[in-house]
Scaffold this motif. Sequence first.
Motif, PDB file in Angstrom:
ATOM      1  N   ASN A 295    -108.879  -4.919   3.402  1.00 58.88           N
ATOM      2  CA  ASN A 295    -109.144  -4.840   4.839  1.00 58.88           C
ATOM      3  C   ASN A 295    -107.838  -4.760   5.622  1.00 58.88           C
ATOM      4  OD1 ASN A 295    -111.899  -5.041   4.408  1.00 58.88           O
ATOM      5  ND2 ASN A 295    -111.814  -7.298   4.376  1.00 58.88           N
ATOM      6  N   LYS A 296    -106.941  -3.905   5.157  1.00 58.97           N
ATOM      7  CA  LYS A 296    -105.650  -3.771   5.813  1.00 58.97           C
ATOM      8  C   LYS A 296    -105.802  -3.009   7.113  1.00 58.97           C
ATOM      9  CE  LYS A 296    -100.898  -2.320   4.909  1.00 58.97           C
ATOM     10  NZ  LYS A 296    -100.011  -1.619   3.971  1.00 58.97           N
ATOM     11  N   ARG A 297    -105.090  -3.407   8.131  1.00 57.35           N
ATOM     12  CA  ARG A 297    -105.148  -2.747   9.444  1.00 57.35           C
ATOM     13  C   ARG A 297    -104.541  -1.357   9.350  1.00 57.35           C
ATOM     14  NH1 ARG A 297    -101.975  -4.674  14.882  1.00 57.35           N
ATOM     15  NH2 ARG A 297    -103.072  -3.330  16.391  1.00 57.35           N
ATOM     16  N   PRO A 298    -105.222  -0.297   9.924  1.00 55.15           N
ATOM     17  CA  PRO A 298    -104.659   1.068   9.882  1.00 55.15           C
ATOM     18  C   PRO A 298    -103.363   1.159  10.665  1.00 55.15           C
ATOM     19  CG  PRO A 298    -106.578   0.990  11.299  1.00 55.15           C
ATOM     20  CD  PRO A 298    -106.514  -0.329  10.598  1.00 55.15           C
ATOM     21  N   GLY A 299    -102.595   2.196  10.381  1.00 55.02           N
ATOM     22  CA  GLY A 299    -101.321   2.365  11.042  1.00 55.02           C
ATOM     23  C   GLY A 299    -101.450   2.756  12.490  1.00 55.02           C
ATOM     24  N   LYS A 300    -100.281   2.895  13.139  1.00 58.98           N
ATOM     25  CA  LYS A 300    -100.269   3.188  14.564  1.00 58.98           C
ATOM     26  C   LYS A 300    -100.815   4.583  14.870  1.00 58.98           C
ATOM     27  CE  LYS A 300     -97.212   2.743  18.557  1.00 58.98           C
ATOM     28  NZ  LYS A 300     -95.830   2.479  18.977  1.00 58.98           N
ATOM     29  N   ASP A 301    -100.395   5.576  14.061  1.00 59.27           N
ATOM     30  CA  ASP A 301    -100.878   6.953  14.265  1.00 59.27           C
ATOM     31  C   ASP A 301    -102.380   7.041  14.027  1.00 59.27           C
ATOM     32  OD1 ASP A 301     -98.331   7.686  14.851  1.00 59.27           O
ATOM     33  OD2 ASP A 301     -97.852   8.365  12.807  1.00 59.27           O
ATOM     34  N   ALA A 302    -102.837   6.372  12.992  1.00 60.10           N
ATOM     35  CA  ALA A 302    -104.282   6.406  12.699  1.00 60.10           C
ATOM     36  C   ALA A 302    -105.078   5.774  13.825  1.00 60.10           C
ATOM     37  CB  ALA A 302    -104.551   5.689  11.381  1.00 60.10           C
ATOM     38  N   ARG A 303    -104.571   4.708  14.388  1.00 59.11           N
ATOM     39  CA  ARG A 303    -105.279   4.072  15.488  1.00 59.11           C
ATOM     40  C   ARG A 303    -105.275   4.948  16.740  1.00 59.11           C
ATOM     41  NH1 ARG A 303    -102.329  -0.098  16.811  1.00 59.11           N
ATOM     42  NH2 ARG A 303    -100.917  -0.312  15.065  1.00 59.11           N
ATOM     43  N   ARG A 304    -104.162   5.681  16.960  1.00 59.04           N
ATOM     44  CA  ARG A 304    -104.104   6.587  18.107  1.00 59.04           C
ATOM     45  C   ARG A 304    -105.105   7.734  17.961  1.00 59.04           C
ATOM     46  NH1 ARG A 304     -99.185   7.993  17.714  1.00 59.04           N
ATOM     47  NH2 ARG A 304     -98.285   6.358  19.011  1.00 59.04           N
ATOM     48  N   LYS A 305    -105.183   8.296  16.736  1.00 60.28           N
ATOM     49  CA  LYS A 305    -106.160   9.380  16.485  1.00 60.28           C
ATOM     50  C   LYS A 305    -107.600   8.884  16.676  1.00 60.28           C
ATOM     51  CE  LYS A 305    -103.244  11.957  13.282  1.00 60.28           C
ATOM     52  NZ  LYS A 305    -103.091  12.432  11.891  1.00 60.28           N
ATOM     53  N   MET A 306    -107.875   7.673  16.183  1.00 59.90           N
ATOM     54  CA  MET A 306    -109.199   7.132  16.353  1.00 59.90           C
ATOM     55  C   MET A 306    -109.532   6.905  17.822  1.00 59.90           C
ATOM     56  SD  MET A 306    -109.093   4.375  13.221  1.00 59.90           S
ATOM     57  CE  MET A 306    -110.648   3.606  13.713  1.00 59.90           C
ATOM     58  N   LYS A 307    -108.541   6.544  18.604  1.00 63.27           N
ATOM     59  CA  LYS A 307    -108.741   6.333  20.027  1.00 63.27           C
ATOM     60  C   LYS A 307    -109.015   7.639  20.739  1.00 63.27           C
ATOM     61  CE  LYS A 307    -106.662   3.806  23.859  1.00 63.27           C
ATOM     62  NZ  LYS A 307    -105.458   3.088  24.329  1.00 63.27           N
TER      63      LYS A 307
END
Length: 311
Positions: A295-307
């Motif tokens: 359950n590792k937190r996704p990276g910064k880029d992945a979170r931006r894409k998801m947003k």
Amino acid sequence: MDGLEENRKAGISSEEEGSELSDGELQEAFAKGLLKPGLNVPQQEAKTTVNNTEGLKQCLVDFRRNLPWVERLDLSNRPAADIVAKAEGKVTAEDSDAINAEDDFQREMYFYRQAQAAVLEALPRLHKLKIATKRPEDYFAEMAKTDQQMQKIRKKLIMKQTAMEKSEKAKRLREQRKYGKKIQTEVLQKRQKEKKAMISAVKKYQKGMTDKLDFLDGDQGKSKKGAGVPKAAMNKKGPNAKRKYKDQKFGFGGKKRGSKWNTKESHNDMSGFRANVAHGKGGKKFGKGGKQKSNKRPGKDARRKMKNRSR
């Protein structure tokens, strides 16, 4: 004889310059029979004493001067009363005039009381004459000793005080060492006593004289395990689960090498086989590459894409 006459005229004797009679005079006195056998000592006339009372009184009158009291400052008084002794109803030696002159304490106390009485009588008289009895603050008096001498005395006193402090410190350190050595000796004796008791208990156990193993617990086992629990209950109670598991896994000694090897019986034993776990249908889940998912937190880029996708 001419030389003796000249010496006599000059006042000088033939033997000593300070003698009273010369040899010629002694010879003349001996010829006349004036010298007697034995020690010849000149006889002196006795002094006459005269008790001239009138003359002494006249001398006293000549010496006496009618000066005021402030020029004489003479006081004749008895010692001051002891207030504490009077309050307690005691009679002191000063009041009864029974002072022993050979007793140093009584004599000094008499002088002290007399000086105290003189002060009590003189102070009011001086205040009445408007004479100051206290030294003013700006009073300057020349010291009997110089400043250099006082500095030497002060240094000597400081050195003496420092030496006394060092001596006291060394004495305390010696006492601490003695106390520490005593404690250390007591601890060593206690350890030797416990060791001796342990060896004696082990020998008894080896010989079969006892079956108790309480000596293995030591002081800690006695204080913790034995608190509030009878020994019979402690002996009946078996080992805990952790101890049982380790005994089952590692055994009680003996051969250790090859203890985990498979045998024919262990190879044919399928009681512990679980198909779900063996074929990956249950148990732990793995992702790509056979790595376990987390359950590792996704990276910064992945979170931006998801947003951005959510927008």
